[in-house]
Design a protein around this motif. Sequence first.
Motif, PDB file in Angstrom:
ATOM      1  N   LEU A  19      84.566 -67.280  17.968  1.00 38.64           N
ATOM      2  CA  LEU A  19      84.478 -68.391  17.020  1.00 38.64           C
ATOM      3  C   LEU A  19      83.082 -68.468  16.418  1.00 38.64           C
ATOM      4  O   LEU A  19      82.925 -68.699  15.213  1.00 38.64           O
ATOM      5  CB  LEU A  19      84.842 -69.702  17.717  1.00 38.64           C
ATOM      6  CG  LEU A  19      84.866 -70.942  16.846  1.00 38.64           C
ATOM      7  CD1 LEU A  19      85.906 -70.804  15.739  1.00 38.64           C
ATOM      8  CD2 LEU A  19      85.148 -72.167  17.688  1.00 38.64           C
ATOM      9  N   TRP A  20      82.069 -68.261  17.228  1.00 39.36           N
ATOM     10  CA  TRP A  20      80.692 -68.275  16.738  1.00 39.36           C
ATOM     11  C   TRP A  20      80.476 -67.182  15.686  1.00 39.36           C
ATOM     12  O   TRP A  20      79.896 -67.421  14.635  1.00 39.36           O
ATOM     13  CB  TRP A  20      79.723 -68.097  17.904  1.00 39.36           C
ATOM     14  CG  TRP A  20      78.287 -67.971  17.493  1.00 39.36           C
ATOM     15  CD1 TRP A  20      77.527 -66.849  17.511  1.00 39.36           C
ATOM     16  CD2 TRP A  20      77.454 -69.015  16.995  1.00 39.36           C
ATOM     17  NE1 TRP A  20      76.271 -67.118  17.053  1.00 39.36           N
ATOM     18  CE2 TRP A  20      76.199 -68.450  16.729  1.00 39.36           C
ATOM     19  CE3 TRP A  20      77.651 -70.364  16.740  1.00 39.36           C
ATOM     20  CZ2 TRP A  20      75.135 -69.195  16.232  1.00 39.36           C
ATOM     21  CZ3 TRP A  20      76.586 -71.100  16.242  1.00 39.36           C
ATOM     22  CH2 TRP A  20      75.355 -70.514  15.993  1.00 39.36           C
ATOM     23  N   PHE A  21      80.965 -65.982  15.976  1.00 37.92           N
ATOM     24  CA  PHE A  21      80.829 -64.898  15.004  1.00 37.92           C
ATOM     25  C   PHE A  21      81.610 -65.206  13.730  1.00 37.92           C
ATOM     26  O   PHE A  21      81.167 -64.885  12.630  1.00 37.92           O
ATOM     27  CB  PHE A  21      81.295 -63.571  15.605  1.00 37.92           C
ATOM     28  CG  PHE A  21      80.379 -63.029  16.667  1.00 37.92           C
ATOM     29  CD1 PHE A  21      79.011 -62.992  16.487  1.00 37.92           C
ATOM     30  CD2 PHE A  21      80.890 -62.548  17.858  1.00 37.92           C
ATOM     31  CE1 PHE A  21      78.164 -62.489  17.463  1.00 37.92           C
ATOM     32  CE2 PHE A  21      80.063 -62.040  18.841  1.00 37.92           C
ATOM     33  CZ  PHE A  21      78.690 -62.011  18.642  1.00 37.92           C
ATOM     34  N   GLY A  30      86.041 -72.972   4.830  1.00 32.34           N
ATOM     35  CA  GLY A  30      85.560 -74.319   5.104  1.00 32.34           C
ATOM     36  C   GLY A  30      86.356 -75.020   6.183  1.00 32.34           C
ATOM     37  O   GLY A  30      85.804 -75.789   6.976  1.00 32.34           O
ATOM     38  N   TRP A  31      87.674 -74.762   6.239  1.00 30.40           N
ATOM     39  CA  TRP A  31      88.500 -75.413   7.258  1.00 30.40           C
ATOM     40  C   TRP A  31      88.084 -74.992   8.660  1.00 30.40           C
ATOM     41  O   TRP A  31      88.217 -75.766   9.609  1.00 30.40           O
ATOM     42  CB  TRP A  31      89.992 -75.146   7.039  1.00 30.40           C
ATOM     43  CG  TRP A  31      90.402 -73.707   7.090  1.00 30.40           C
ATOM     44  CD1 TRP A  31      90.599 -72.886   6.028  1.00 30.40           C
ATOM     45  CD2 TRP A  31      90.655 -72.927   8.260  1.00 30.40           C
ATOM     46  NE1 TRP A  31      90.958 -71.630   6.462  1.00 30.40           N
ATOM     47  CE2 TRP A  31      91.003 -71.627   7.833  1.00 30.40           C
ATOM     48  CE3 TRP A  31      90.629 -73.197   9.619  1.00 30.40           C
ATOM     49  CZ2 TRP A  31      91.308 -70.600   8.714  1.00 30.40           C
ATOM     50  CZ3 TRP A  31      90.935 -72.169  10.500  1.00 30.40           C
ATOM     51  CH2 TRP A  31      91.276 -70.896  10.055  1.00 30.40           C
ATOM     52  N   LEU A  32      87.560 -73.760   8.798  1.00 29.11           N
ATOM     53  CA  LEU A  32      87.104 -73.289  10.106  1.00 29.11           C
ATOM     54  C   LEU A  32      85.873 -74.077  10.550  1.00 29.11           C
ATOM     55  O   LEU A  32      85.776 -74.485  11.710  1.00 29.11           O
ATOM     56  CB  LEU A  32      86.800 -71.796  10.059  1.00 29.11           C
ATOM     57  CG  LEU A  32      86.275 -71.181  11.349  1.00 29.11           C
ATOM     58  CD1 LEU A  32      87.356 -71.226  12.430  1.00 29.11           C
ATOM     59  CD2 LEU A  32      85.818 -69.763  11.118  1.00 29.11           C
ATOM     60  N   LYS A  33      84.966 -74.305   9.630  1.00 30.04           N
ATOM     61  CA  LYS A  33      83.759 -75.071   9.953  1.00 30.04           C
ATOM     62  C   LYS A  33      84.112 -76.516  10.297  1.00 30.04           C
ATOM     63  O   LYS A  33      83.585 -77.075  11.254  1.00 30.04           O
ATOM     64  CB  LYS A  33      82.781 -75.005   8.788  1.00 30.04           C
ATOM     65  CG  LYS A  33      82.268 -73.595   8.546  1.00 30.04           C
ATOM     66  CD  LYS A  33      81.433 -73.506   7.310  1.00 30.04           C
ATOM     67  CE  LYS A  33      81.033 -72.050   7.059  1.00 30.04           C
ATOM     68  NZ  LYS A  33      80.256 -71.887   5.848  1.00 30.04           N
ATOM     69  N   LEU A  34      85.009 -77.101   9.542  1.00 33.93           N
ATOM     70  CA  LEU A  34      85.438 -78.472   9.803  1.00 33.93           C
ATOM     71  C   LEU A  34      86.160 -78.569  11.153  1.00 33.93           C
ATOM     72  O   LEU A  34      85.882 -79.463  11.952  1.00 33.93           O
ATOM     73  CB  LEU A  34      86.347 -78.975   8.684  1.00 33.93           C
ATOM     74  CG  LEU A  34      86.933 -80.366   8.874  1.00 33.93           C
ATOM     75  CD1 LEU A  34      85.819 -81.410   8.904  1.00 33.93           C
ATOM     76  CD2 LEU A  34      87.935 -80.670   7.787  1.00 33.93           C
ATOM     77  N   GLY A  35      87.072 -77.640  11.409  1.00 32.00           N
ATOM     78  CA  GLY A  35      87.800 -77.641  12.673  1.00 32.00           C
ATOM     79  C   GLY A  35      86.881 -77.473  13.865  1.00 32.00           C
ATOM     80  O   GLY A  35      87.035 -78.144  14.892  1.00 32.00           O
ATOM     81  N   THR A  36      85.896 -76.601  13.747  1.00 38.54           N
ATOM     82  CA  THR A  36      84.937 -76.385  14.831  1.00 38.54           C
ATOM     83  C   THR A  36      84.092 -77.634  15.057  1.00 38.54           C
ATOM     84  O   THR A  36      83.825 -78.011  16.199  1.00 38.54           O
ATOM     85  CB  THR A  36      84.041 -75.175  14.519  1.00 38.54           C
ATOM     86  OG1 THR A  36      84.870 -74.032  14.292  1.00 38.54           O
ATOM     87  CG2 THR A  36      83.084 -74.886  15.654  1.00 38.54           C
ATOM     88  N   ALA A  37      83.692 -78.276  13.967  1.00 29.61           N
ATOM     89  CA  ALA A  37      82.919 -79.517  14.093  1.00 29.61           C
ATOM     90  C   ALA A  37      83.741 -80.598  14.785  1.00 29.61           C
ATOM     91  O   ALA A  37      83.223 -81.347  15.631  1.00 29.61           O
ATOM     92  CB  ALA A  37      82.458 -79.989  12.722  1.00 29.61           C
TER      93      ALA A  37
END
Length: 90
Positions: A19-21, A30-37
Amino acid sequence: MWKRLVLLWTLLRGDARQLWFALRHPAAPGWLKLGTALVALYVVSPIDLIPDFIPFFGQLDDIVLVPLAIRFLLKHLPPEIAAATAAQRR
C-alpha cells in the motif's frame, strides 16, 4: 494505542508495504489516498465499532477491519500499479 499499532503493523507488514508503494506511485488514484487516510483515521480514532474498553472484542474489530480494508484497497488497484508495487514488495 501504540501496542495496537505495533500489532497491526506486524500482521500487515506485507500489505502495508505494498500500500505504501502504491501511494508513492506517480499514477496513484485519488480514491486510494482517501481510502488510506480513512483507514489511518480509524486506527487512531478513539471512536470504534466496538469500544476498546471491552476486553478482547475491543481490539478484535481493529485487528479484523483494518486488514480487510487494506486488502480491499489493494484488490482494487489499477493493474499497472498493482504489478509495479508487487514487484517492489519482494
